[in-house]
Scaffold this active site. Sequence first.
Site, PDB file in Angstrom:
ATOM      1  N   GLU A 302       5.546  -4.249   3.180  1.00 18.05           N
ATOM      2  CA  GLU A 302       5.802  -2.819   3.370  1.00 18.05           C
ATOM      3  C   GLU A 302       7.183  -2.560   3.968  1.00 18.05           C
ATOM      4  OE1 GLU A 302       2.904  -0.601   5.706  1.00 18.05           O
ATOM      5  OE2 GLU A 302       2.193   0.300   3.871  1.00 18.05           O
ATOM      6  N   HIS A 331      -5.751 -27.344  -1.973  1.00 21.01           N
ATOM      7  CA  HIS A 331      -6.690 -27.624  -3.064  1.00 21.01           C
ATOM      8  C   HIS A 331      -6.866 -26.423  -3.970  1.00 21.01           C
ATOM      9  CE1 HIS A 331      -7.717 -31.343  -0.918  1.00 21.01           C
ATOM     10  NE2 HIS A 331      -7.480 -30.609   0.155  1.00 21.01           N
ATOM     11  N   LYS A 445      -1.726   8.307  -2.077  1.00 21.59           N
ATOM     12  CA  LYS A 445      -2.432   9.147  -1.100  1.00 21.59           C
ATOM     13  C   LYS A 445      -2.627  10.551  -1.646  1.00 21.59           C
ATOM     14  CE  LYS A 445      -1.153   7.116   3.369  1.00 21.59           C
ATOM     15  NZ  LYS A 445      -0.403   7.322   4.628  1.00 21.59           N
TER      16      LYS A 445
HETATM   17  O1  LIG Z   1      -2.320   4.013  11.322  1.00 21.36           O
HETATM   18  P1  LIG Z   1      -2.418   4.963  10.165  1.00 21.36           P
HETATM   19  O2  LIG Z   1      -1.517   6.132  10.279  1.00 21.36           O
HETATM   20  O3  LIG Z   1      -3.846   5.350   9.886  1.00 21.36           O
HETATM   21  O4  LIG Z   1      -1.893   4.185   8.871  1.00 21.36           O
HETATM   22  C1  LIG Z   1      -2.535   3.040   8.423  1.00 21.36           C
HETATM   23  C2  LIG Z   1      -1.686   2.429   7.309  1.00 21.36           C
HETATM   24  O5  LIG Z   1      -1.643   3.367   6.251  1.00 21.36           O
HETATM   25  C3  LIG Z   1      -0.469   3.634   5.567  1.00 21.36           C
HETATM   26  O6  LIG Z   1      -0.837   3.482   4.252  1.00 21.36           O
HETATM   27  C4  LIG Z   1       0.765   2.823   5.801  1.00 21.36           C
HETATM   28  O7  LIG Z   1       1.269   2.344   4.565  1.00 21.36           O
HETATM   29  C5  LIG Z   1       0.565   1.638   6.700  1.00 21.36           C
HETATM   30  O8  LIG Z   1       1.844   1.235   7.177  1.00 21.36           O
HETATM   31  C6  LIG Z   1      -0.334   2.021   7.840  1.00 21.36           C
HETATM   32  O9  LIG Z   1      -0.473   0.903   8.709  1.00 21.36           O
END
Ligand SMILES: O=P(O)(O)OC[C@H]1O[C@H](O)[C@H](O)[C@@H](O)[C@@H]1O
Length: 476
Positions: A302, A331, A445
């Site tokens: 990331e 293995h 998202k």
């Molecule tokens: O901690 P949060 O805001 O719930 O995010 C949780 C995760 O979701 C996102 O998709 C990001 O890509 C990550 O870098 C992050 O750790």
Amino acid sequence: MRYEQLPWQEQMKLRVDFNHMMTEFVGQEEGFTREHIEALAGKIQAAHGSMVEKSNAGGMAWRQLPFNQATVVEEILQKAEEIRSWAEAFVVLGIGGSALGPLAVQTALNHLHYNELPGEKRGGPRFYVLDNVDPERVAALFDIIDPAQTVFNVISKSGSTAETMAQFMIVYDLLRQRIGADYAKHIIATTDAVKGNLIKLAQEEGFSAFIIPAGVGGRYSELSPVGLLPAAVCGIDIKELLAGAAYMERLCQQADVFRNPAYMLGVLQYLAMRRGKNISVMMPYAEGLKYFADWYAQLWAESLGKRTNNQGEEIFAGQTPVKALGTTDQHSQVQLYVEGPFDKVVTFLGVENYRQEVTIPRVCQDLPGIAFLGGHTLGELIKAEQFATEYALMKAQRLNFTITLPEINPFTVGQLIQLLEIQTAFVGELLDINAFDQPGVEEGKNATYALLGRPGYEAKKQELAARPEKKPEYLL
Ligand SMILES: O=P(O)(O)OC[C@H]1O[C@H](O)[C@H](O)[C@@H](O)[C@@H]1O
């Protein structure tokens, strides 16, 4: 003070062996020499300058975590003691950086069958990390815990991640139905001080909250309350964890750029990337470090997997992380690493002294093919296998290097976390990219929100509805 001028006690307690990366393989296509590194001197100095500049501007707040949390550490220890006095289970609800760090540290520093130990031996609540919304997995967890005896630590930096908040809503409803008014003591939020829904819920509903400091991104947050509370609840010495990270941070601050272990690890990966090694294998030779490969996969993928650089040029940067485990994946994957494409670098995480030892008994002595194992210990065997795998890669001219922990303990684990985070950030500077954002996850998202009918995502929903039907070629 230069690194090598530090008193021997302060010399890095992690050893980084650049196996076959920089030395005798000069001239062979896959080797690097000191000259390769020195040819990058200008770029390395510039990247270092940028790291210092960003740190001074507060842009790398995660680097200060080992030094600036004394108060919150005491609050965490107090909360942990209270939880340990009554809870039978402690469940982290989180995903990505909000789950992988707690899982990695717990696996490294607690008994490998921690949850199965009898309560008096375990000393604290059973520990679970729920980092998915697979309905079978969520339902299965509720088959083995009693919510009335459980604390749920909802961890979300943004306070809005769909998976984590869905899990929260299930737990919130279940606890209120099952327990009623004083359900709040069963929920602890770890989130941003102001952003997102979680902090608002904590304030409105009165459940405890720990704050993820501004400037500390999810994948760099293990040494914040994200990792410190779960670790403390499970009896891990979080002060030692932070002490190890502080040691590594100071080492990296004091060493000059060519003696900075995090920088040099980064430079080697950068050189390898430029030579087309677009796969980075993380291969711990310790079950305790198994989930460090998962934590590192997010950190590396990331942070570095970016379409454009800071100049807006499309560079499609990055290296694909692969999780492996020694000796197990000798293995399953090493065949590819020794004979397959010249497209990867292997990092071994070795251990000098395993915390347990098991001797192979001298039995079956009439079978020479196995009798030789008798009398050796499993520690000798796993270390021999690690060296043998390094050797096989070297003979096949495959880039690899080794990070060796003297022992897996809170101090060395803290060092390892800080080392790999600084390495990753430094490679981001060498690539001239932003190692701290993740724009590539937004599309997925938003499409999820649209598909589930979130208000304000109607246009996205129409776009999805108009998408060409995915007809894989093979479906006749
Ligand atoms: O901690 P949060 O805001 O719930 O995010 C949780 C995760 O979701 C996102 O998709 C990001 O890509 C990550 O870098 C992050 O750790």
